[in-house]
Design a protein around this motif. Structure first.
Motif, mmCIF file in Angstrom:
data_model
loop_
_atom_site.group_PDB
_atom_site.id
_atom_site.type_symbol
_atom_site.label_atom_id
_atom_site.label_comp_id
_atom_site.label_asym_id
_atom_site.label_seq_id
_atom_site.Cartn_x
_atom_site.Cartn_y
_atom_site.Cartn_z
ATOM 1 N N UNK A 78 23.080 -39.614 43.813
ATOM 2 C CA UNK A 78 22.930 -40.460 44.861
ATOM 3 C C UNK A 78 21.833 -41.467 44.991
ATOM 4 N N UNK A 79 20.689 -41.046 44.461
ATOM 5 C CA UNK A 79 19.628 -41.968 44.537
ATOM 6 C C UNK A 79 18.753 -41.945 43.178
ATOM 7 N N UNK A 80 19.386 -42.335 42.165
ATOM 8 C CA UNK A 80 18.642 -41.970 40.777
ATOM 9 C C UNK A 80 17.244 -42.608 40.458
ATOM 10 N N UNK A 81 17.053 -43.943 41.186
ATOM 11 C CA UNK A 81 15.557 -44.474 41.214
ATOM 12 C C UNK A 81 14.663 -43.935 41.905
ATOM 13 N N UNK A 82 15.057 -43.555 43.195
ATOM 14 C CA UNK A 82 14.143 -42.910 43.988
ATOM 15 C C UNK A 82 13.889 -41.394 43.572
ATOM 16 N N UNK A 83 15.075 -40.946 42.849
ATOM 17 C CA UNK A 83 15.064 -39.527 42.074
ATOM 18 C C UNK A 83 13.900 -39.490 40.809
ATOM 19 N N UNK A 84 13.909 -40.241 40.424
ATOM 20 C CA UNK A 84 12.958 -40.645 39.191
ATOM 21 C C UNK A 84 11.528 -40.534 39.806
ATOM 22 N N UNK A 85 11.252 -40.921 40.774
ATOM 23 C CA UNK A 85 9.662 -40.758 41.191
ATOM 24 C C UNK A 85 9.580 -39.401 41.654
ATOM 25 N N UNK A 86 10.521 -38.800 42.666
ATOM 26 C CA UNK A 86 10.423 -37.621 43.394
ATOM 27 C C UNK A 86 10.349 -36.360 42.123
ATOM 28 N N UNK A 87 11.190 -36.514 41.184
ATOM 29 C CA UNK A 87 11.361 -35.509 40.191
ATOM 30 C C UNK A 87 10.107 -35.476 39.251
ATOM 31 N N UNK A 88 9.651 -36.808 39.062
ATOM 32 C CA UNK A 88 8.435 -36.846 38.295
ATOM 33 C C UNK A 88 7.141 -36.007 38.993
ATOM 34 N N UNK A 89 7.301 -36.379 40.193
ATOM 35 C CA UNK A 89 6.211 -35.437 40.831
ATOM 36 C C UNK A 89 6.576 -34.112 41.037
ATOM 37 N N UNK A 90 7.721 -33.599 41.118
ATOM 38 C CA UNK A 90 7.952 -32.284 40.995
ATOM 39 C C UNK A 90 7.695 -31.689 39.571
ATOM 40 N N UNK A 91 7.828 -32.245 38.729
ATOM 41 C CA UNK A 91 7.605 -31.890 37.307
ATOM 42 C C UNK A 91 6.027 -31.811 37.196
ATOM 43 N N UNK A 92 5.232 -32.719 37.535
ATOM 44 C CA UNK A 92 3.820 -32.712 37.676
ATOM 45 C C UNK A 92 3.433 -31.259 38.336
ATOM 46 N N UNK A 93 3.924 -30.994 39.392
ATOM 47 C CA UNK A 93 3.619 -29.862 40.202
ATOM 48 C C UNK A 93 3.883 -28.760 39.626
ATOM 49 N N UNK A 94 5.007 -28.551 38.888
ATOM 50 C CA UNK A 94 5.293 -27.410 38.178
ATOM 51 C C UNK A 94 4.248 -27.232 37.077
ATOM 52 N N UNK A 95 3.952 -28.410 36.347
ATOM 53 C CA UNK A 95 2.875 -28.125 35.226
ATOM 54 C C UNK A 95 1.654 -27.683 35.774
ATOM 55 N N UNK A 96 1.466 -27.957 37.126
ATOM 56 C CA UNK A 96 0.072 -27.503 37.687
ATOM 57 C C UNK A 96 0.090 -26.226 37.902
ATOM 58 N N UNK A 97 1.162 -25.634 38.186
ATOM 59 C CA UNK A 97 1.161 -24.021 38.356
ATOM 60 C C UNK A 97 1.266 -23.344 37.142
ATOM 61 N N UNK A 98 1.917 -23.687 36.049
ATOM 62 C CA UNK A 98 1.939 -23.201 34.654
ATOM 63 C C UNK A 98 0.447 -23.336 34.259
ATOM 64 N N UNK A 99 -0.244 -24.205 34.257
ATOM 65 C CA UNK A 99 -1.577 -24.361 33.607
ATOM 66 C C UNK A 99 -2.593 -23.335 34.515
ATOM 67 N N UNK A 100 -2.373 -23.244 35.676
ATOM 68 C CA UNK A 100 -3.086 -22.368 36.361
ATOM 69 C C UNK A 100 -2.906 -20.770 35.943
ATOM 70 N N UNK A 101 -1.676 -20.463 35.590
ATOM 71 C CA UNK A 101 -1.234 -19.179 35.339
ATOM 72 C C UNK A 101 -1.820 -19.118 34.220
ATOM 73 N N UNK A 102 -1.626 -19.972 32.946
ATOM 74 C CA UNK A 102 -2.328 -19.727 31.788
ATOM 75 C C UNK A 102 -3.759 -19.349 31.742
#
Length: 514
Positions: free
Chosen positions: A319-343
């Motif tokens: 539906x909104x691929x360009x907005x999705x680019x920013x939102x999902x990039x933010x989501x990926x960032x947050x996922x990595x922030x959880x994984x590094x903490x767990x590690x």
């Protein structure tokens, strides 16, 4: 002409450059060979970083994709459970976290297993909790890779496959976690948490505007899905049993993860910890609200998405691929922030609770740090390999990971409230928890699931509690003078107990001063 997938890749790559830069800066500021500085930021975690790093830990792949998927698939039943997280974060972190802080400061603990092992005077409890930490945190890392791989595949329209996306995340997380330690984790958490928080709220506001306001939004939702706001939800699952299972796993189980309380013992002082607890509770509440609107809004816009976990990236991608680019990039960032903490938590646990006591008691700080690096790399590679096997629904994997720490609730009650708690009771409860989780979940014990596929959570909570108290009642309690020593610490150092003063530097082991 530059395409949307190319823009998505460029955004993610630019963000990774920032991550690696922060990792290198953290490496320069970390005292080499000082594992307390590497794993606990030298116990100097400040309020702002503390609030944001706890918040970023919440913003995992489960939170962003699994939680949105829950609302998409179930409807109303998870609303109250989600909102309950906020006050409990405040209460648990304030109350239990303060006590953990006092004990770690007094005795020099850098891991939660070491803390429980010391109180219960049991190397077996320490080792079992360390094993439990590794067993149940790796699946939670898997969740981050599953969500991240799906996200990268979605925003690039398949140009980056799931496997490529998960592999990319694996390499990046290993590199900046190894070089920067917990200092890099807190810095990146702060950026990542705020990044996705803003994007989620922006998207929520979009849905509300599109539907004409909050009332109209819910009116449209009910008109399309009449059961969506009912007590049984879209799937007709009984509210009470579902809430009990989800509450125990995703609220209590999450809060009793060792990596959650590691933030408490890393805090600069008790005043800082109290500020962190209030701030984290408030921001967690504000973060859960948009996931509900996202789940409901996407259900109305695209009701036929088969994999609820992929609802957010699929919606944005189509539906909104360009907005999705920013939102999902933010989501990926947050996922990595959880994984590094767990590690970091897994690495600290293996180094301090396995390697140092059982393999090389005389290891110096440099050697321990190198072992920690190896543990980070191996754990991440194992998680990546598991993610490629398509292990299942993100919410189910997360529930297993969180349920593994429910037993810590009972051991904590024993440590702070019950003089009759024993090491034998703790050991029996830990073993019973492992047997129950996997026995019930995978059918070996032949017990009914109670609700959907989350019944094993309820069984685990009940069984571990019963076993802990039953075995403790018939085994030798801890020495009275040992219990009294702990209680005197709380009486002297905690607000509401005696004078509420901070620990006397003379009572703190050498090298542990702020």
């Amino acid at each position: 002409m530059v395409t949307q997938p190319q823009i998505a890749i460029a955004v993610v790559l630019m963000y990774v450059v920032v991550l690696l830069g922060l990792g290198y800066r953290s490496y320069e500021e970390t005292e080499r060979g000082n594992i307390e500085d590497y794993f606990l930021l030298g116990r100097k975690l400040t309020p702002i970083f503390g609030i944001l790093t706890i918040f970023a830990t919440f913003q995992s792949g489960y939170f962003m994709f699994g939680n949105v998927g829950f609302f998409y698939q179930f409807g109303f039943p998870w609303v109250l459970g989600s909102l309950a997280s906020s006050p409990l974060v405040v209460a648990f972190l304030w109350y239990f976290g303060s006590r953990f802080w006092v004990l770690s400061k007094k005795f020099g603990h850098i891991t939660i297993p070491r803390m429980f092992g010391h109180y219960y005077q049991s190397d077996t409890i320490r080792a079992l909790l360390a094993l439990l930490t590794v067993i149940f945190l790796i699946p939670y890392i898997v969740v981050q890779l599953l969500a991240g791989g799906l996200a990268l595949e979605g925003i690039t329209n398949g140009l980056v496959s799931f496997e490529m996306g998960a592999a990319f995340m694996t390499v990046v997380i290993i590199v900046y976690t190894v070089i920067g330690g917990f200092r890099a984790v807190t810095w990146t958490d702060s950026i990542q948490g705020v990044f996705f928080f803003l994007m989620a709220w922006i998207l929520m506001v979009y849905f509300l505007i599109d539907h004409g306001g909050v009332s109209a939004f819910f009116g449209d939702y009910v008109s399309q899905f009449s059961k969506g706001m009912s007590y049984t939800g879209l799937l007709g699952v009984d509210l009470i049993t579902l809430h009990v299972a989800l509450f125990l796993a995703f609220v209590v189980g999450f809060i009793f993860q060792p990596e959650f309380y590691r933030r408490a013992i890393a805090s600069k002082d008790l005043s800082t910890l109290r500020t962190i607890s209030i701030g984290a509770g408030a921001i967690v509440l504000l973060a859960y609200i948009p996931t509900m609107f996202l789940g409901f809004g996407i259900k109305m816009a695209m009701p036929g998405i088969e994999n609820a976990d992929s609802a957010l990236p699929v919606f944005l991608g189509e539906q909104y691929p360009y907005l999705g680019t920013v939102v999902i990039a933010a989501a990926i960032a947050a996922m990595m922030s959880t994984a590094d903490s767990l590690l970091c938590t897994i690495s600290a646990t293996v180094v301090d609770d396995f390697y140092r006591p059982y393999v090389n008691p005389d290891a110096d700080g440099d050697s321990l740090e190198r072992i920690g690096w190896a543990v980070i790399a191996v754990s991440m590679i194992v998680a990546f390999a598991v993610s490629l096997t398509e292990p299942g629904f993100i919410a189910e994997i997360t529930a297993i990971a969180f349920t593994g720490f429910l037993v810590l609730f009972w051991l904590t009650i024993g440590m702070f409230y019950w003089d009759g708690a024993t090491a034998a009771g703790g050991i029996a409860s830990l073993v019973a928890g492992l047997v129950t989780i996997f026995g019930v979940k995978y059918g070996g014990l032949g017990l009914p699931q109670l609700v959907s596929s989350f019944g094993f959570v309820i069984y685990t909570f009940i069984v571990t509690g019963v076993v802990f108290f039953a075995v403790s009642l018939v085994t030798t309690p801890l020495p009275k003078e040992h219990i009294a020593e702990y209680q005197s610490l709380f009486d002297r150092h905690l607000p509401g107990d005696a004078d509420g003063r901070e620990p006397n530097p003379a009572e703190v082991p050498a090298g542990m001063d702020d």
